[in-house]
Design a protein around this motif. Sequence first.
Motif, PDB file in Angstrom:
ATOM      1  N   VAL A   1       0.880  -1.171   0.000  1.00  0.00           N
ATOM      2  CA  VAL A   1       0.000   0.000   0.000  1.00  0.00           C
ATOM      3  C   VAL A   1       0.915   1.217   0.000  1.00  0.00           C
ATOM      4  CG1 VAL A   1      -1.708   1.347   1.280  1.00  0.00           C
ATOM      5  CG2 VAL A   1      -1.915  -1.152   1.165  1.00  0.00           C
ATOM      6  N   TYR A   2       0.767   2.056  -1.011  1.00  0.00           N
ATOM      7  CA  TYR A   2       1.667   3.197  -1.164  1.00  0.00           C
ATOM      8  C   TYR A   2       0.879   4.490  -1.212  1.00  0.00           C
ATOM      9  CZ  TYR A   2       5.395   6.169  -3.052  1.00  0.00           C
ATOM     10  OH  TYR A   2       6.317   7.168  -3.250  1.00  0.00           O
ATOM     11  N   LEU A   3       1.316   5.463  -0.390  1.00  0.00           N
ATOM     12  CA  LEU A   3       0.746   6.811  -0.398  1.00  0.00           C
ATOM     13  C   LEU A   3       1.778   7.752  -1.012  1.00  0.00           C
ATOM     14  CD1 LEU A   3      -0.682   5.302   2.172  1.00  0.00           C
ATOM     15  CD2 LEU A   3      -1.546   7.616   2.581  1.00  0.00           C
ATOM     16  N   PRO A   4       1.633   8.081  -2.288  1.00  0.00           N
ATOM     17  CA  PRO A   4       2.675   8.865  -2.965  1.00  0.00           C
ATOM     18  C   PRO A   4       2.910  10.237  -2.353  1.00  0.00           C
ATOM     19  CG  PRO A   4       1.177   7.862  -4.552  1.00  0.00           C
ATOM     20  CD  PRO A   4       0.574   7.661  -3.206  1.00  0.00           C
ATOM     21  N   MET A   5       1.848  10.911  -1.918  1.00  0.00           N
ATOM     22  CA  MET A   5       2.004  12.274  -1.417  1.00  0.00           C
ATOM     23  C   MET A   5       2.620  12.302  -0.023  1.00  0.00           C
ATOM     24  SD  MET A   5       1.101  13.539  -4.149  1.00  0.00           S
ATOM     25  CE  MET A   5       1.533  15.203  -3.633  1.00  0.00           C
ATOM     26  N   ARG A   6       2.679  11.168   0.636  1.00  0.00           N
ATOM     27  CA  ARG A   6       3.354  11.054   1.931  1.00  0.00           C
ATOM     28  C   ARG A   6       4.607  10.194   1.837  1.00  0.00           C
ATOM     29  NH1 ARG A   6       0.262  13.286   5.790  1.00  0.00           N
ATOM     30  NH2 ARG A   6      -1.976  13.503   5.415  1.00  0.00           N
ATOM     31  N   ASP A   7       4.858   9.626   0.674  1.00  0.00           N
ATOM     32  CA  ASP A   7       5.972   8.710   0.445  1.00  0.00           C
ATOM     33  C   ASP A   7       6.034   7.622   1.517  1.00  0.00           C
ATOM     34  OD1 ASP A   7       8.086   7.612  -0.953  1.00  0.00           O
ATOM     35  OD2 ASP A   7       9.597   8.817   0.083  1.00  0.00           O
ATOM     36  N   LEU A   8       4.906   6.993   1.742  1.00  0.00           N
ATOM     37  CA  LEU A   8       4.797   5.891   2.693  1.00  0.00           C
ATOM     38  C   LEU A   8       4.524   4.607   1.925  1.00  0.00           C
ATOM     39  CD1 LEU A   8       2.562   7.508   5.475  1.00  0.00           C
ATOM     40  CD2 LEU A   8       5.011   7.003   5.619  1.00  0.00           C
ATOM     41  N   MET A   9       5.419   3.651   2.055  1.00  0.00           N
ATOM     42  CA  MET A   9       5.256   2.351   1.424  1.00  0.00           C
ATOM     43  C   MET A   9       5.092   1.288   2.500  1.00  0.00           C
ATOM     44  SD  MET A   9       5.124   0.463  -1.342  1.00  0.00           S
ATOM     45  CE  MET A   9       5.905   1.368  -2.689  1.00  0.00           C
ATOM     46  N   PHE A  10       3.887   0.794   2.651  1.00  0.00           N
ATOM     47  CA  PHE A  10       3.587  -0.297   3.578  1.00  0.00           C
ATOM     48  C   PHE A  10       3.647  -1.611   2.802  1.00  0.00           C
ATOM     49  CE2 PHE A  10       1.408   3.413   5.264  1.00  0.00           C
ATOM     50  CZ  PHE A  10       1.643   3.355   6.624  1.00  0.00           C
ATOM     51  N   THR A  11       4.340  -2.598   3.361  1.00  0.00           N
ATOM     52  CA  THR A  11       4.447  -3.894   2.705  1.00  0.00           C
ATOM     53  C   THR A  11       4.303  -5.017   3.721  1.00  0.00           C
ATOM     54  OG1 THR A  11       6.866  -3.861   2.917  1.00  0.00           O
ATOM     55  CG2 THR A  11       5.933  -3.070   0.825  1.00  0.00           C
ATOM     56  N   ALA A  12       3.908  -6.172   3.220  1.00  0.00           N
ATOM     57  CA  ALA A  12       3.839  -7.364   4.074  1.00  0.00           C
ATOM     58  C   ALA A  12       3.883  -8.605   3.204  1.00  0.00           C
ATOM     59  CB  ALA A  12       2.574  -7.368   4.921  1.00  0.00           C
ATOM     60  N   GLN A  13       4.438  -9.652   3.787  1.00  0.00           N
ATOM     61  CA  GLN A  13       4.412 -10.988   3.192  1.00  0.00           C
ATOM     62  C   GLN A  13       3.935 -11.949   4.266  1.00  0.00           C
ATOM     63  OE1 GLN A  13       7.950 -12.081   1.064  1.00  0.00           O
ATOM     64  NE2 GLN A  13       7.591 -14.282   1.331  1.00  0.00           N
ATOM     65  N   LEU A  14       3.082 -12.878   3.888  1.00  0.00           N
ATOM     66  CA  LEU A  14       2.503 -13.797   4.862  1.00  0.00           C
ATOM     67  C   LEU A  14       3.588 -14.483   5.681  1.00  0.00           C
ATOM     68  CD1 LEU A  14      -0.135 -15.129   5.876  1.00  0.00           C
ATOM     69  CD2 LEU A  14       0.251 -16.925   4.169  1.00  0.00           C
ATOM     70  N   GLY A  15       3.474 -14.364   6.999  1.00  0.00           N
ATOM     71  CA  GLY A  15       4.411 -14.993   7.910  1.00  0.00           C
ATOM     72  C   GLY A  15       5.716 -14.262   8.104  1.00  0.00           C
TER      73      GLY A  15
END
Length: 264
Positions: free
Chosen positions: A117-131
């Motif tokens: 999930v990326y918010l370009p105007m805040r330059d926040l990149m949330f990531t996850a992989q199962l486990g």
Amino acid sequence: MPESDVALLAAAAREAGQIAKSYFQRDPDVTDKPDGAGPVTVADLAVNRMLEAELRAARPDYGWLSEESEDTAVRLEQQRLFIIDPIDGTRAFINGTKDWAHSLAVVENGRPIAAAVYLPMRDLMFTAQLGQGAEVNGFAIEIAGLDAISSATLLGAKPNFDARFWVGGTPPPVKRAFRSSLAYRLCLVAEGRFDGMITLRPSWEWDIAAGALIAAEAGATVSDQFGAELRFNNRHPQVPGVIVGAQSLHSELISRLETGQTKS
């Protein structure tokens, strides 16, 4: 070695951000979808075209479900698929505020296994992989872990707290906050900035698939409004609401809910 699904999603989300920013606050053309399904902009469609072309070229055996693509039953026969919202929070995008996001997930046999999930105007990149846990901009995140409902702050639209949806007509004693993007709401809980999230309306899979994995990998309990595990790649791509929080807070919210749905 082949690029991981998480790396693929994150790179695509960043590219989506560059496209979306080229339209942002420049009065992009807006069309209202049929049947009150909300607005869509030329930016949504441009991002969707890029994502579908690049992701499907990288993983030709994966199915495809996107808010801005025509849905077909073919995806139901595929073990893995992309679930995409090119711009989650389109109204925020149109209004020129920052809290819109690109939401990208890979789902396998009904469960998200990779997310960005990326918010370009805040330059926040949330990531996850199962486990493997959840991150924002490469740093591990976890939920706040608050158990006491009386001190909780929940993300949710005001109608979710109408008396008719709660046992005895008594909404939970919480503070309420709001963000336009459901994906971002889930990530804010994952990051520990809010204690939980609630939406009681039927929720489109593309709004929540990525954020649900990120929240769960950060330690949250994530379910529909009846307490059941969220399952994705349904024939009709919606789930009956979403409740997110630390385990005891989540249980308390579920126990206080009457059967019913509202708009969020």
